[in-house]
Design a protein around this motif. Structure first.
Motif, PDB file in Angstrom:
ATOM      1  N   ASP A  72       0.849  -1.184   0.000  1.00 52.77           N
ATOM      2  CA  ASP A  72       0.000   0.000   0.000  1.00 52.77           C
ATOM      3  C   ASP A  72       0.886   1.235   0.000  1.00 52.77           C
ATOM      4  N   ALA A  73       0.277   2.362  -0.299  1.00 54.83           N
ATOM      5  CA  ALA A  73       0.982   3.641  -0.260  1.00 54.83           C
ATOM      6  C   ALA A  73       0.632   4.352   1.040  1.00 54.83           C
ATOM      7  N   VAL A  74       1.601   5.007   1.627  1.00 53.54           N
ATOM      8  CA  VAL A  74       1.385   5.734   2.876  1.00 53.54           C
ATOM      9  C   VAL A  74       0.426   6.886   2.618  1.00 53.54           C
ATOM     10  N   ASP A  75      -0.640   6.947   3.401  1.00 49.76           N
ATOM     11  CA  ASP A  75      -1.592   8.043   3.284  1.00 49.76           C
ATOM     12  C   ASP A  75      -1.079   9.253   4.045  1.00 49.76           C
ATOM     13  N   THR A  76      -0.805   9.060   5.327  1.00 49.17           N
ATOM     14  CA  THR A  76      -0.184  10.097   6.155  1.00 49.17           C
ATOM     15  C   THR A  76       0.781   9.429   7.111  1.00 49.17           C
ATOM     16  N   SER A  77       1.640  10.212   7.732  1.00 48.79           N
ATOM     17  CA  SER A  77       2.594   9.680   8.711  1.00 48.79           C
ATOM     18  C   SER A  77       2.745  10.662   9.855  1.00 48.79           C
ATOM     19  N   LYS A  78       3.134  10.130  10.993  1.00 50.73           N
ATOM     20  CA  LYS A  78       3.429  10.951  12.172  1.00 50.73           C
ATOM     21  C   LYS A  78       4.863  10.647  12.583  1.00 50.73           C
ATOM     22  N   GLY A  79       5.741  11.576  12.294  1.00 49.63           N
ATOM     23  CA  GLY A  79       7.149  11.336  12.561  1.00 49.63           C
ATOM     24  C   GLY A  79       7.693  10.269  11.617  1.00 49.63           C
ATOM     25  N   ARG A  80       8.607   9.474  12.110  1.00 48.91           N
ATOM     26  CA  ARG A  80       9.252   8.451  11.295  1.00 48.91           C
ATOM     27  C   ARG A  80       8.954   7.037  11.783  1.00 48.91           C
ATOM     28  N   ARG A  81       7.930   6.895  12.649  1.00 49.29           N
ATOM     29  CA  ARG A  81       7.604   5.566  13.160  1.00 49.29           C
ATOM     30  C   ARG A  81       6.160   5.161  12.943  1.00 49.29           C
ATOM     31  N   VAL A  82       5.268   6.107  12.777  1.00 51.58           N
ATOM     32  CA  VAL A  82       3.840   5.812  12.678  1.00 51.58           C
ATOM     33  C   VAL A  82       3.338   6.204  11.295  1.00 51.58           C
ATOM     34  N   ILE A  83       2.714   5.232  10.618  1.00 52.92           N
ATOM     35  CA  ILE A  83       2.169   5.496   9.283  1.00 52.92           C
ATOM     36  C   ILE A  83       0.714   5.069   9.244  1.00 52.92           C
ATOM     37  N   GLU A  84      -0.053   5.721   8.384  1.00 50.27           N
ATOM     38  CA  GLU A  84      -1.468   5.421   8.232  1.00 50.27           C
ATOM     39  C   GLU A  84      -1.729   4.973   6.796  1.00 50.27           C
ATOM     40  N   LEU A  85      -2.491   3.873   6.661  1.00 49.67           N
ATOM     41  CA  LEU A  85      -2.794   3.281   5.363  1.00 49.67           C
ATOM     42  C   LEU A  85      -4.302   3.155   5.212  1.00 49.67           C
ATOM     43  N   LYS A  86      -4.797   3.280   3.992  1.00 46.72           N
ATOM     44  CA  LYS A  86      -6.257   3.281   3.782  1.00 46.72           C
ATOM     45  C   LYS A  86      -6.780   2.084   2.999  1.00 46.72           C
ATOM     46  N   HIS A  87      -5.907   1.163   2.614  1.00 50.51           N
ATOM     47  CA  HIS A  87      -6.369   0.071   1.761  1.00 50.51           C
ATOM     48  C   HIS A  87      -6.083  -1.297   2.377  1.00 50.51           C
ATOM     49  N   LEU A  88      -6.172  -1.383   3.700  1.00 52.80           N
ATOM     50  CA  LEU A  88      -5.928  -2.651   4.390  1.00 52.80           C
ATOM     51  C   LEU A  88      -7.142  -3.070   5.205  1.00 52.80           C
ATOM     52  N   SER A  89      -8.317  -2.715   4.715  1.00 48.85           N
ATOM     53  CA  SER A  89      -9.542  -2.978   5.480  1.00 48.85           C
ATOM     54  C   SER A  89      -9.820  -4.470   5.635  1.00 48.85           C
ATOM     55  N   THR A  90      -9.230  -5.312   4.797  1.00 53.12           N
ATOM     56  CA  THR A  90      -9.493  -6.759   4.885  1.00 53.12           C
ATOM     57  C   THR A  90      -8.630  -7.444   5.940  1.00 53.12           C
TER      58      THR A  90
END
Length: 295
Positions: A173-191
């Protein structure tokens, strides 16, 4: 006919010598690097050792026993030799090292002073320092299996047998948003369920961290967003749109092996092993002795 060693020894006994040092590093990915502290390039054992590479090393001293040899290699980080990214992504971890004493007037005259592998690598201020471990270091590693309740294998290795690229065990998946360099948010892993990738591996497929790998600490859902937190910060900032690959994680428990991977036949732990309380306490009716912590 005299051997090269005898010729080299005669040169050493002559008083005035023309000696330098050379290093050949063979990485696990097959790439070979050559360095020398001489002021011109030298061809050593078929490898071009580059001058002005910033490499240096302390004198090699081998001790008795199985202690790590106290030799270290120190060098500058440069695009021509070893880069900061190479160190950060572990590309030189475990690389094979050959340390030669060379007669630079006749480079075919060499003495192999050290052969081993690169151990701990430290970097900073545009330079690196690598610990060199001798061949005897391998004898320090435990041999055989350890009796543990959890599995002693790495997920996906030969004895585990799990295909990390099987359907349901890998996602990109592609990173949607991130917080710093350790936390990332993804939008296409709902399964995927929460904690599906916990203790799994993440590989960066694009962006400034491309090629780097890391470990997932936790992953959880926040509405339609899947949040992934890594154990360590990435070397470079994370950009929106950077692509990553996630592999399912394993906590090495018997239940996880059976339910998540359907691989209990290859489970390498001993889940029914009695705890210490079984041998240290006397029997009490109605009280289980399975090693669990109790108040």
């Amino acid at each position: 006919m005299r051997t090269i060693g005898e010729v080299m020894q005669k040169h050493l006994n002559g008083g005035a010598t023309t000696l330098c040092r050379a290093w050949v590093v063979r990485r696990r990915d097959g790439r070979v690097f050559g360095f020398t502290d001489h002021d011109t390039d030298l061809m050593i054992e078929g490898v071009l050792c580059e001058a002005s590479s910033g490499m240096d090393a302390s004198a090699v001293e081998s001790s008795t026993g199985l202690a790590v040899d106290n030799s270290q290699a120190v060098g500058a980080l440069s695009s021509l030799g070893i880069s900061d990214l190479d160190i950060e992504t572990g590309r030189f971890d475990g690389a094979e090292v050959f340390h030669w004493l060379v007669n630079w007037q006749q480079p075919e005259q060499t003495i192999l002073q050290f052969r081993g592998t690169i151990g701990e690598v430290r970097r900073g201020n545009g330079a690196f320092e690598a610990e060199l471990r001798g061949l005897s270091e391998a004898l320090n590693k435990p041999v055989g299996r350890t009796y543990l309740r959890q599995c002693d294998r790495l997920l996906g290795d030969v004895k585990c047998g799990v295909d990390l690229f099987a359907e349901g065990l890998v996602a990109e998946d592609a990173v949607d948003t991130s917080k710093g360099r350790r936390v990332i948010e993804l939008k296409h892993l709902s399964t995927f369920e929460e904690d599906w990738f916990a203790q799994g591996k993440v590989t960066w497929l694009s962006g400034p961290n491309e090629g780097a790998e890391g470990l997932v600490k936790v992953d959880y859902r926040r509405g339609p967003v899947h949040v992934v937190e890594l154990w360590e910060e990435t070397r470079f900032p994370i950009g929106n749109g950077d692509r990553i690959r996630l592999h399912a994680g394993c906590d090495k428990q018997a239940g996880t092996c059976q339910e998540k991977f359907g691989n209990f036949f290859n489970f390498r732990g001993f889940p029914h092993m009695p705890g210490e309380d079984f041998s240290l306490t006397y029997p009490i009716a109605g009280r289980p002795m399975d090693g669990a912590r109790r108040a």
